[in-house]
Enzyme design. Sequence first.
Site, PDB file in Angstrom:
ATOM      1  N   GLN A  34       0.808  -1.209   0.000  1.00 17.76           N
ATOM      2  CA  GLN A  34       0.000   0.000   0.000  1.00 17.76           C
ATOM      3  C   GLN A  34       0.844   1.262   0.000  1.00 17.76           C
ATOM      4  OE1 GLN A  34      -2.083  -0.689   3.641  1.00 17.76           O
ATOM      5  NE2 GLN A  34      -3.915  -1.484   2.625  1.00 17.76           N
ATOM      6  N   HIS A  50       0.539  -5.357 -13.355  1.00 23.63           N
ATOM      7  CA  HIS A  50       1.281  -5.056 -14.580  1.00 23.63           C
ATOM      8  C   HIS A  50       0.829  -5.928 -15.746  1.00 23.63           C
ATOM      9  CE1 HIS A  50       4.765  -3.535 -11.821  1.00 23.63           C
ATOM     10  NE2 HIS A  50       3.849  -2.601 -12.035  1.00 23.63           N
ATOM     11  N   ASP A  83       3.018   1.100  -7.836  1.00 23.30           N
ATOM     12  CA  ASP A  83       4.447   1.201  -8.155  1.00 23.30           C
ATOM     13  C   ASP A  83       5.121   2.303  -7.353  1.00 23.30           C
ATOM     14  OD1 ASP A  83       3.919  -0.769  -9.955  1.00 23.30           O
ATOM     15  OD2 ASP A  83       4.376   0.395 -11.756  1.00 23.30           O
ATOM     16  N   ARG A  97       1.767  -0.238  13.084  1.00 26.63           N
ATOM     17  CA  ARG A  97       1.673  -1.587  12.544  1.00 26.63           C
ATOM     18  C   ARG A  97       1.974  -1.519  11.053  1.00 26.63           C
ATOM     19  NH1 ARG A  97      -3.511  -5.130  11.020  1.00 26.63           N
ATOM     20  NH2 ARG A  97      -2.438  -7.087  10.555  1.00 26.63           N
ATOM     21  N   HIS A 101       1.349  -9.739   4.388  1.00 23.42           N
ATOM     22  CA  HIS A 101       0.128  -8.992   4.103  1.00 23.42           C
ATOM     23  C   HIS A 101      -0.129  -9.040   2.593  1.00 23.42           C
ATOM     24  CE1 HIS A 101      -2.631  -5.618   5.715  1.00 23.42           C
ATOM     25  NE2 HIS A 101      -3.102  -6.027   4.545  1.00 23.42           N
ATOM     26  N   ASN A 140      -2.047 -11.646   7.730  1.00 25.62           N
ATOM     27  CA  ASN A 140      -3.191 -10.759   7.810  1.00 25.62           C
ATOM     28  C   ASN A 140      -4.293 -11.277   6.892  1.00 25.62           C
ATOM     29  OD1 ASN A 140      -4.245  -7.985   8.725  1.00 25.62           O
ATOM     30  ND2 ASN A 140      -4.622  -7.957   6.517  1.00 25.62           N
ATOM     31  N   ASN A 191      -9.786  -8.337  12.859  1.00 21.34           N
ATOM     32  CA  ASN A 191     -10.125  -7.247  11.947  1.00 21.34           C
ATOM     33  C   ASN A 191     -11.639  -7.288  11.737  1.00 21.34           C
ATOM     34  OD1 ASN A 191      -7.359  -7.094  11.748  1.00 21.34           O
ATOM     35  ND2 ASN A 191      -7.252  -7.636   9.588  1.00 21.34           N
ATOM     36  N   GLU A 237      -7.715  -4.314  13.214  1.00 22.01           N
ATOM     37  CA  GLU A 237      -8.274  -3.410  12.204  1.00 22.01           C
ATOM     38  C   GLU A 237      -9.737  -3.140  12.506  1.00 22.01           C
ATOM     39  OE1 GLU A 237      -7.761  -4.316   8.076  1.00 22.01           O
ATOM     40  OE2 GLU A 237      -5.721  -5.052   8.353  1.00 22.01           O
TER      41      GLU A 237
END
Length: 447
Positions: A39, A59, A72, A97, A142, A186, A328, A395
């Site tokens: 992210q 991609h 990217d 985190r 993750h 996660n 979460n 979360e």
Amino acid sequence: MWSLGVCMVVSLVSQSTWAADYNTFPDGFMIGAATAAYQVEGAWNASGKGENIWDHMVHTHPEWIDDNSNADDTSNSYYHYDEDIAALKEIGFHFYRFSIAWSRVLPNADTSYINQDGIDYYNNLINGLLADNIQPMVTLYHWDLPQALQNVGGWVNDTMIDYFEQYARLLFTTYGDRVKWWMTFNEPGVFTYGYATSTSTPPSVNLPNGDYLASHIVLKAHARAYHVYDDEFRSTQNGKISIALNSNYMYPKTDSNDDVYAATVAMQFNLGWYAHPIFSTDGDYPAVMKEIVAASSTAQGLTSSRLPEFGDTWVNYIKGTYDFFGLNHYTSSLASLGADGTVGTKYNDMGVTLGIDPTWQTSAASWLYYCPWGMRKILNWISTEYNNVSIIITENGWADKGGLQDDFRTTYFYVFHYSPKLGSRSLSIILETDCLELPSGDLKKVS
């Protein structure tokens, strides 16, 4: 879930008592922010980093993303982590985190080549956080598997257990003197679905029985990493390790016996699928899940269940591999009997249709509906199901549409208050940009 921007954090468990004063935080209150490597880091192919399955998918098939975007560059935390730390300090956060990009430290996925630039990046991040009294909480995985491992099957190949062990041991060895909070995975319930569907979460390979097979191996890999930490590192590093599991709370659509049963089944197929093998007294998959998948498999003319079997050795090896329950949770669902989803996946097997109450407010995220009172329900469900396990909500949050007048998001968080009834067990509640840490107690909806 996968969301760009500030997410949530972890807090330390406190035994202190707290009066229901909504204008002050309780003693021991901890607040922070959270991200995932894909992210925020950017630098997708810089400084020796290898390709991961998200890089490969966006991609190769940019059309699978609604706006053809990719990560990217994203917020380029790889180059600006010092600014991120300064922002965390300015806000007053105590925790951060984040996840480590497997392919940044091990471009070939195994320890035959360790990328020192990647190692240094996380060392600098961890040291910078600690210099400002911000505790790191590290997620090992993750969703960004090295593409080199996907090329040999990814999470449906049981050699992944050994690769994950190598990776986990490297991180514990390198960072464990300073990192005291670890999450192995996660939301396995999300990323393993990429093995049972196309044009969705990577790797999007749509294998027969892929979600069950991948989940089976992920649970074994989690247990392997836990035991490595427990056997080799805990006595000197004194950290804690667990897993972050996601789930809606499943309300019955009506008070009919069928819908009550449907809600029970849905909870076990969603949260129990991963939680029962780890957190329950008996271990293994939930009994109702084993029975239903076996019956569904027989009805399809199969001679054995599509849900793999652990056997006693693995059941006992996986059972108890936790130091806390990482949850979460964002919203809830209404459950009723009726098969849904693709045949051969858990969504079809469980024989439950999930919907929402039309009165629940929509958010900026298509899947997130306003039902904050489900938090109390799911916490009580976990507490009852898994023997009052200590819970950290890793979360939770509300996706608003921007602007400074965010009253609706505030009300989403302003739901619970403390009333001392349940004794001394502690409970930590962590929210997106606000978090609440409560001593053990009865959580009540604020009217």
